[in-house]
Design a protein around this motif. Structure first.
Motif, mmCIF file in Angstrom:
data_model
loop_
_atom_site.group_PDB
_atom_site.id
_atom_site.type_symbol
_atom_site.label_atom_id
_atom_site.label_comp_id
_atom_site.label_asym_id
_atom_site.label_seq_id
_atom_site.Cartn_x
_atom_site.Cartn_y
_atom_site.Cartn_z
ATOM 1 N N TYR A 7 0.836 -1.198 0.000
ATOM 2 C CA TYR A 7 0.000 0.000 0.000
ATOM 3 C C TYR A 7 0.874 1.252 0.000
ATOM 4 N N ALA A 8 1.883 1.276 0.865
ATOM 5 C CA ALA A 8 2.764 2.437 0.963
ATOM 6 C C ALA A 8 3.503 2.673 -0.348
ATOM 7 N N ALA A 9 4.035 1.610 -0.921
ATOM 8 C CA ALA A 9 4.788 1.739 -2.170
ATOM 9 C C ALA A 9 3.888 2.201 -3.315
ATOM 10 N N ASP A 10 2.684 1.670 -3.376
ATOM 11 C CA ASP A 10 1.751 2.021 -4.458
ATOM 12 C C ASP A 10 1.256 3.456 -4.352
ATOM 13 N N ASN A 11 1.261 4.005 -3.147
ATOM 14 C CA ASN A 11 0.715 5.347 -2.945
ATOM 15 C C ASN A 11 1.788 6.420 -2.766
ATOM 16 N N GLY A 12 2.990 6.104 -3.218
ATOM 17 C CA GLY A 12 4.008 7.134 -3.340
ATOM 18 C C GLY A 12 5.008 7.282 -2.224
ATOM 19 N N ALA A 13 4.974 6.409 -1.212
ATOM 20 C CA ALA A 13 5.966 6.512 -0.140
ATOM 21 C C ALA A 13 7.356 6.227 -0.687
ATOM 22 N N LYS A 14 8.324 7.031 -0.290
ATOM 23 C CA LYS A 14 9.711 6.812 -0.679
ATOM 24 C C LYS A 14 10.550 6.292 0.490
ATOM 25 N N VAL A 15 9.990 6.385 1.694
ATOM 26 C CA VAL A 15 10.611 5.818 2.886
ATOM 27 C C VAL A 15 9.517 5.124 3.679
ATOM 28 N N ILE A 16 9.807 3.925 4.172
ATOM 29 C CA ILE A 16 8.874 3.196 5.035
ATOM 30 C C ILE A 16 9.559 2.931 6.365
ATOM 31 N N ASN A 17 8.918 3.330 7.461
ATOM 32 C CA ASN A 17 9.448 3.017 8.790
ATOM 33 C C ASN A 17 8.675 1.863 9.395
ATOM 34 N N MET A 18 9.408 0.866 9.903
ATOM 35 C CA MET A 18 8.788 -0.300 10.528
ATOM 36 C C MET A 18 9.397 -0.505 11.914
ATOM 37 N N SER A 19 8.757 0.072 12.916
ATOM 38 C CA SER A 19 9.218 -0.058 14.304
ATOM 39 C C SER A 19 8.472 -1.200 14.985
ATOM 40 N N PHE A 20 8.670 -2.392 14.473
ATOM 41 C CA PHE A 20 8.060 -3.578 15.061
ATOM 42 C C PHE A 20 8.888 -4.788 14.676
ATOM 43 N N GLY A 21 8.590 -5.928 15.267
ATOM 44 C CA GLY A 21 9.305 -7.147 14.942
ATOM 45 C C GLY A 21 8.874 -8.278 15.851
ATOM 46 N N LYS A 22 9.296 -9.476 15.512
ATOM 47 C CA LYS A 22 8.904 -10.662 16.273
ATOM 48 C C LYS A 22 9.912 -11.773 16.032
ATOM 49 N N SER A 23 9.821 -12.818 16.840
ATOM 50 C CA SER A 23 10.797 -13.912 16.777
ATOM 51 C C SER A 23 10.327 -15.080 15.930
ATOM 52 N N TYR A 24 9.089 -15.056 15.489
ATOM 53 C CA TYR A 24 8.523 -16.138 14.688
ATOM 54 C C TYR A 24 7.808 -15.540 13.480
ATOM 55 N N SER A 25 7.706 -16.346 12.422
ATOM 56 C CA SER A 25 7.035 -15.870 11.211
ATOM 57 C C SER A 25 6.100 -16.941 10.679
ATOM 58 N N TRP A 26 4.875 -16.526 10.359
ATOM 59 C CA TRP A 26 3.853 -17.426 9.823
ATOM 60 C C TRP A 26 4.058 -17.646 8.328
ATOM 61 N N ASP A 27 4.344 -16.563 7.616
ATOM 62 C CA ASP A 27 4.474 -16.637 6.156
ATOM 63 C C ASP A 27 5.501 -15.608 5.691
ATOM 64 N N LYS A 28 6.768 -15.923 5.901
ATOM 65 C CA LYS A 28 7.824 -14.976 5.529
ATOM 66 C C LYS A 28 7.831 -14.707 4.028
ATOM 67 N N ALA A 29 7.473 -15.674 3.236
ATOM 68 C CA ALA A 29 7.528 -15.523 1.780
ATOM 69 C C ALA A 29 6.657 -14.371 1.291
ATOM 70 N N ASP A 40 11.729 1.749 -5.720
ATOM 71 C CA ASP A 40 12.680 2.747 -5.205
ATOM 72 C C ASP A 40 12.294 3.256 -3.815
ATOM 73 N N VAL A 41 11.875 2.344 -2.957
ATOM 74 C CA VAL A 41 11.506 2.685 -1.581
ATOM 75 C C VAL A 41 12.622 2.238 -0.638
ATOM 76 N N LEU A 42 12.975 3.091 0.316
ATOM 77 C CA LEU A 42 13.927 2.727 1.364
ATOM 78 C C LEU A 42 13.154 2.259 2.588
ATOM 79 N N ILE A 43 13.438 1.051 3.038
ATOM 80 C CA ILE A 43 12.768 0.478 4.210
ATOM 81 C C ILE A 43 13.694 0.574 5.412
ATOM 82 N N VAL A 44 13.182 1.147 6.502
ATOM 83 C CA VAL A 44 13.967 1.310 7.731
ATOM 84 C C VAL A 44 13.276 0.512 8.833
ATOM 85 N N HIS A 45 14.047 -0.364 9.494
ATOM 86 C CA HIS A 45 13.456 -1.316 10.440
ATOM 87 C C HIS A 45 14.193 -1.308 11.772
ATOM 88 N N ALA A 46 13.439 -1.353 12.862
ATOM 89 C CA ALA A 46 14.006 -1.404 14.209
ATOM 90 C C ALA A 46 14.609 -2.780 14.482
#
Length: 517
Positions: free
Chosen positions: A319-341, A354-360
């Motif tokens: 959604y962010a990429a399609d609507n023009g975001a050039k930077v995405i901030n993701m201040s979340f995370g977890k130790s397990y993944s249901w569907d990483k793919a 051409d989006v830069l993803i920034v992750h905690a």
């Protein structure tokens, strides 16, 4: 990690907006934002850059945020139609993938809880002798997950019991004082009548040296109590499942069109704090100054008070990429993944746009060379996201405490560090609050990325990452860490991240002006 973990309150004096200060000029290890504006950007023109905040919600009416909230000009507010034909009705300021016309999710389970619940239907009454050989690996994973869930639940119950006891003792003492907001003088004048009251008095006198009673009580006692209570009642509760509120098929990762346009949701504290660090209005004599002065904050609600679902994260990135975001901030995370793919596919899509993803990096004081942390830039089928930055948290002092005690680290898995201790920023109701976490460090870097992209719009996401990485201020001294085997050791800061340093706006913008000349 799931949003901001509860970090022990750090009660020491702090310069306002310390993350923006300069080490040499201010004796505080900020990122030299003020210096960059004064010496490098004065009189320069910039282009507005959209920065997406994928989080638990943003208060779009906050006094220090409302003028920098992204507005979807292709959509007409409140007409109940999908004017821009993007599949999301009335998405004026972003989208909420955690709701429907029935309302919005606040609390959720952890991914670990969901995995155990899923697999217990098949393996709950099984043992190693009754499980077919083809299912043995899955059965062993279930047993391991179930044991971990039981352990975490027991610890949460113990934590809740401890916080309940100290909260009750403080509440009783305050009631005896007859003052809702006691001062140091009030506490000193109090005459304890029991060992418990003596201990509480000692704790309060120690904590109130550099902060107020309200700040201490809310940030440490109440937050700690609520953290463990939500773990017991919701996060680690196998019987709790709020997903029916959304009305989607949670097992169908390909499903995209669900949710509502309530970008604040039931709890916008964390996301609003993140948004303020990135782009709170500068020089308006209100609250704080954000890092970037010409960004639009797109609010995409994907993370509840519990673990985010991979499906929601993937859809939020797209959604962010399609609507023009050039930077995405993701201040979340977890130790397990249901569907990483499914997340990997979305990340690849954002990189292609051409989006830069920034992750905690996370707040467990773990070495990410060993510990698992999702999402991450490493694709399951090989390869790595090229425009992704993982951020650890640093403190204000240029000494052995420069690594925040809670911050995850990793010589090859964490890229940079940024201020993440006692960061004052926006919270709902046009208020401000100090919070700690890599959740706060990540938006410092996202704000820096937005700042660079606004003044140098021709730079690609990969180039901006390169600039941020090459322009860090190196940390020369050793730091003390607790490794994954619980041993304490002293190591060079260069062992904690790829760059061995703290991001710096002045250096980055100077490098950007000379980049590829």
């Amino acid at each position: 990690m799931s949003l901001l973990m509860i970090i022990p309150f750090m009660s020491f004096a702090q310069k306002p907006n310390w993350q923006n200060l300069d080490l040499k000029a201010d004796s505080t290890f900020g990122i030299s934002t003020q210096r960059a504006y004064t010496e490098l950007l004065k009189g320069k023109k910039s282009t507005k850059v959209i920065v997406a905040v994928l989080d638990g919600g943003v208060d779009i009416n906050h006094e220090d945020l409302k003028s920098v909230i992204w507005i979807n000009k292709k959509e007409k507010a409140g007409n109940g139609k999908d004017d821009d034909k993007n599949g999301y009705v009335d998405d004026i300021n972003g989208w909420n993938f955690l709701g429907s016309n029935k309302g919005s999710i606040n609390y959720e389970t952890l991914e670990l809880t969901r995995l155990v619940r899923r697999d217990s239907a098949k393996f709950g009454k099984a043992d190693a002798t009754s499980v077919p050989a083809s299912d043995l690996t899955a059965f062993e994973a279930y047993q391991k997950n179930k044991a971990e869930l039981d352990k975490e639940l027991a610890e949460a119950k113990e934590g809740l019991e401890n916080y309940s006891a100290i909260k009750s003792a403080i509440d009783d003492l305050v009631k005896k004082l007859g003052k809702d907001k006691p001062t140091v003088e009030d506490i000193q004048a109090f005459k304890p009548s029991s060992d418990i009251e003596t201990n509480i008095q000692r704790i309060l006198l120690q904590q109130l040296k550099n902060t107020t009673f309200d700040e201490f009580y809310n940030a440490q006692i109440l937050a700690g109590y609520e953290h463990f209570k939500s773990q017991v009642d919701y996060n680690l509760n196998l019987d709790y499942d709020p997903r029916s509120i959304v009305g989607d098929d949670p097992n169908n990762s390909k499903e995209k069109f669900y949710g509502n346009n309530d970008v604040a949701g039931p709890d916008a504290r964390h996301g609003s704090h993140v948004a303020g660090i990135i782009g709170a209005v500068r020089n308006n004599d209100l609250g704080i100054d954000g890092i970037a002065d010409n960004v639009a904050i797109m609010a995409v609600r994907s993370t509840p008070n519990g673990d985010e679902r991979d499906k929601d994260v993937a859809n939020s990135i797209r959604y962010a990429a399609d609507n023009g975001a050039k930077v995405i901030n993701m201040s979340f995370g977890k130790s397990y993944s249901w569907d990483k793919a499914i997340v990997d596919e979305a990340v690849k899509y954002a990189v292609s746009k051409d989006v830069l993803i920034v992750h905690a990096a996370g707040n467990d004081n773990e070495n990410l060379e060993v510990a698992k942390n999702y999402p991450n830039p490493n694709y399951e089928n090989g390869g790595t996201a090229t425009s992704w930055i993982t951020v650890g948290a640093s403190g204000p002092a240029n000494d052995e405490t420069i690594k925040a005690s809670f911050s995850n680290y990793g010589k090859n898995t964490v890229d940079v560090f940024a201020p993440g201790v006692n960061i004052n920023s926006t919270v709902p109701g046009s208020k401000y609050e100090k919070l700690n976490g890599t959740s706060m460090a990540s938006p410092v870097v996202a704000g820096l990325a937005g700042l660079i992209r606004s003044y140098y719009p021709k730079l690609t996401a990969i180039e901006v990452k390169d600039i941020i990485m090459k322009s860090v201020v190196k940390v020369e001294q050793n730091v003390t860490i607790k490794d994954n085997d619980d041993t304490t050791k002293t190591v060079p800061f260069s062992d904690l991240c790829v760059t061995g340093g703290i991001v710096n706006a002045y250096n980055a913008l100077k490098l950007a002006s000379e980049y590829k000349k």
